[in-house]
Scaffold this active site. Structure first.
Site, PDB file in Angstrom:
ATOM      1  N   ASP A  53       0.838  -1.197   0.000  1.00  0.00           N
ATOM      2  CA  ASP A  53       0.000   0.000   0.000  1.00  0.00           C
ATOM      3  C   ASP A  53       0.879   1.256   0.000  1.00  0.00           C
ATOM      4  OD1 ASP A  53      -2.751   1.058   0.294  1.00  0.00           O
ATOM      5  OD2 ASP A  53      -1.998   1.837   2.201  1.00  0.00           O
TER       6      ASP A  53
ATOM      7  N   GLU B 112      16.273 -13.942  -0.507  1.00  0.00           N
ATOM      8  CA  GLU B 112      16.753 -14.976   0.416  1.00  0.00           C
ATOM      9  C   GLU B 112      15.850 -16.202   0.372  1.00  0.00           C
ATOM     10  OE1 GLU B 112      17.460 -13.828   4.431  1.00  0.00           O
ATOM     11  OE2 GLU B 112      18.205 -11.845   3.857  1.00  0.00           O
TER      12      GLU B 112
END
Length: 551
Positions: free
Chosen positions: A214, A264
């Site tokens: 957002d 990752e």
């Protein structure tokens, strides 16, 4: 962690079609009149049958709901009205079994005034470490009685509110670009970035496939908090942005860090975790900066949503996106609607209300033929119009509460979905006669758009979306690759994808000769061979050698 399946590919997001679930309006499993996570879980087979690749869930976090969950009180929980973490885990597991990706909404620009961070800031007083998480400032005027600057909130009124200090005296002011219940976080404080790294990992460890971000162009404000050069900008339009509070260069460092966190997890199992941003910036060129290879994977391209129903406007918008955004190595992320916008059937109606559905169907087919990804807001596959006559006393949008104006109020596109039957709650709410009414009233005419009726009518919006999604998935021409514009009749937009897939849209009201002979592979309305009716889109597989301009 994420459970990989044979159907997964590393870059699944590049051409994915994601269905936006506005949780409180999707399906209510408890009978309280509000949709919930168990309702979303029950609806997953429906979405799998529709043919989307995944879902994006609107905020379901603990919240006082001043802005329906975009005022987050706890980023690591589930509001009891929606369920609990166990139900969320069941939802993710069921989605994975069905081959559906799960994206969740994250709100990093602001939190709830009831969040523990803000409560500590109020309690600890001026100069405290807790206040550094937010934008607290001294007021102007002889006694600090005036706001620190002239900024306006996006939802109306001043962007500043004054607090009462622990000693009971009027004190500092804090910044809120939306409502006073949504204080803006100060991303110049390192503790904010560290906290959100932990929040991302919390949800990634629970198996989510990514995040819709957002206010992704926000977060950083001009460090000096000077007056805006155009203090009326935010009063004229909810979508106007203060250049001192949006699109600051430092925001890109945040997305590089978030991308590194996602990488990752990708390194562990080979599957991309997606970051898609709500990016409101002036040009496609500015937009492209957010989707550079080490930043966000995607950013919603809103220009198509706001383009006039005109073939030149659509061609210009599409061309700019493909040139500037796709040039970064990303793909364009197309949208026609979301929970903040008037539904397409109503938006495209113009002065002639009868053409709204036809234009909305044509726009959907156009979007699904474009290279890149696409997001579909719930109910668009049912052809739901905007509910424009909700009484004032049921409106919940903070825009209405803060301005008293119905202009740009968003409740009309958030009315709970109709699933079955001839009367409200149309299968939305479980519990029979003892169930609560839906949180926003459904009009009687929703019966015409109920899901059971749409599934049984092969000419419905639902079948158009389902057929378009199936072809998009199975036709190699609709994968990644160039788009070539074709010369057409006036008022017609046409392009070729891959080896001979032609999409054409007649933006006019009168029929014209079709750009390809023969029966269309798929059309948004009745489309006889050789004819392209007004307000209609169609796809053909052409054996002809076509020439045009590549984008």
């Amino acid at each position: 962690m994420h459970i990989a399946t044979a159907a997964d590919t590393q870059h699944w997001w590049r051409d994915a079609v994601i269905y936006q679930v506005y949780v409180r309006s999707f399906l209510d499993s408890t009978g309280d009149g509000i949709g919930d996570l168990a309702g979303v879980r029950a609806g997953l087979p429906y979405l799998r049958k529709l043919g989307v690749d995944g879902i994006w869930l609107s905020p379901f976090y603990p919240s006082p709901h001043h802005d329906h969950g975009y005022d987050v009180a706890d980023y690591r929980g589930v509001d009891p009205v929606f369920g609990d973490l166990r139900e969320f885990d069941h939802l993710v597991a069921d989605a994975q079994r069905l081959g559906l990706k799960v994206l969740i909404d994250i709100v990093p620009n602001h939190c709830s005034s009831e969040h523990a961070w803000f409560r500590a800031a109020l309690a600890d007083g001026p100069g405290s470490e807790a206040r550094k998480r937010f934008h607290f400032a001294e007021g102007r005027g002889e006694n600090g009685e005036l706001p620190p600057n002239n900024w306006h909130a996006m939802f109306g009124g001043s962007a500043w509110s004054r607090v009462t200090e622990p000693d009971g005296e009027p004190g500092q002011w804090y910044l809120h670009l939306f409502t006073p219940e949504q204080p803006d976080l100060n991303w110049r404080d390192p503790s904010v970035a560290a906290s959100f790294d932990e929040i991302l990992r919390f949800w990634l460890d629970r198996g989510v496939d990514g995040f819709r971000i957002d206010v992704a162009a926000g977060l950083f404000k001009n460090a000096e908090l000077p007056d805006s050069p155009d203090p009326m900008a935010d009063e004229r339009s909810r979508d106007s942005v203060n250049p001192l509070a949006w699109n600051q260069p430092e925001v890109h460092d945040v997305w590089r860090q978030w991308r590194a966190v996602c990488e990752e997890y990708t390194a562990a199992d080979g599957l991309d975790r997606l970051l898609v941003g709500e990016v409101s910036v002036p040009t496609a060129r500015e937009h492209a900066k957010y989707v550079r290879p080490d930043e966000l994977h995607q950013a919603f391209f809103f220009d198509l949503l706001s383009a006039d129903w005109d073939h030149d406007a659509f061609r210009k918008t599409i061309s700019e996106a493909l040139t500037d955004i796709a040039g970064t190595g990303s793909t364009v992320t197309w949208v026609l609607n979301n929970h903040d916008q008037v539904r397409t059937v109503t938006r495209y109606a113009g002065e002639t209300t009868t053409v709204g559905p036809s234009r909305a169907r044509a726009a959907a087919l156009l979007m699904l033929a474009l290279p890149g990804a696409a997001y579909v807001y719930q109910g668009e596959e049912l052809g739901l119009p905007e509910v424009v006559d909700l009484p004032d006393d049921v409106l919940t949008d903070p825009i209405f509460r803060r301005t008293g104006s119905r202009l740009r109020v968003r409740d009309g596109c958030r009315v709970p979905l109709p699933w079955s039957g001839q009367a409200s709650p149309f299968g939305f709410t479980a519990g029979g006669d003892g169930a609560a009414r839906p949180w926003l009233p459904q009009p009687e005419w929703f019966a015409e758009h109920a899901t059971d009726r749409a599934l049984s009518d092969t000419r419905s919006f639902w079948h158009l979306y389902r057929d378009g999604l199936a072809l998009r998935r199975n036709l190699p021409q609709l994968g990644e690759g160039p788009l070539r514009w074709l010369e057409t009749e006036p008022g017609v937009l046409a392009f070729e994808r891959g080896d001979g897939l032609v999409c054409a849209v007649n933006f006019g009201l009168e029929s014209v000769p079709a750009p390809v002979a023969g029966t269309p592979l798929l059309a948004s309305g009745d489309c006889p061979p050789g004819i392209l009716p007004g307000s209609t889109a169609a796809w053909w597989i052409s054996d002809l050698s076509t020439k045009g301009t590549s984008s």
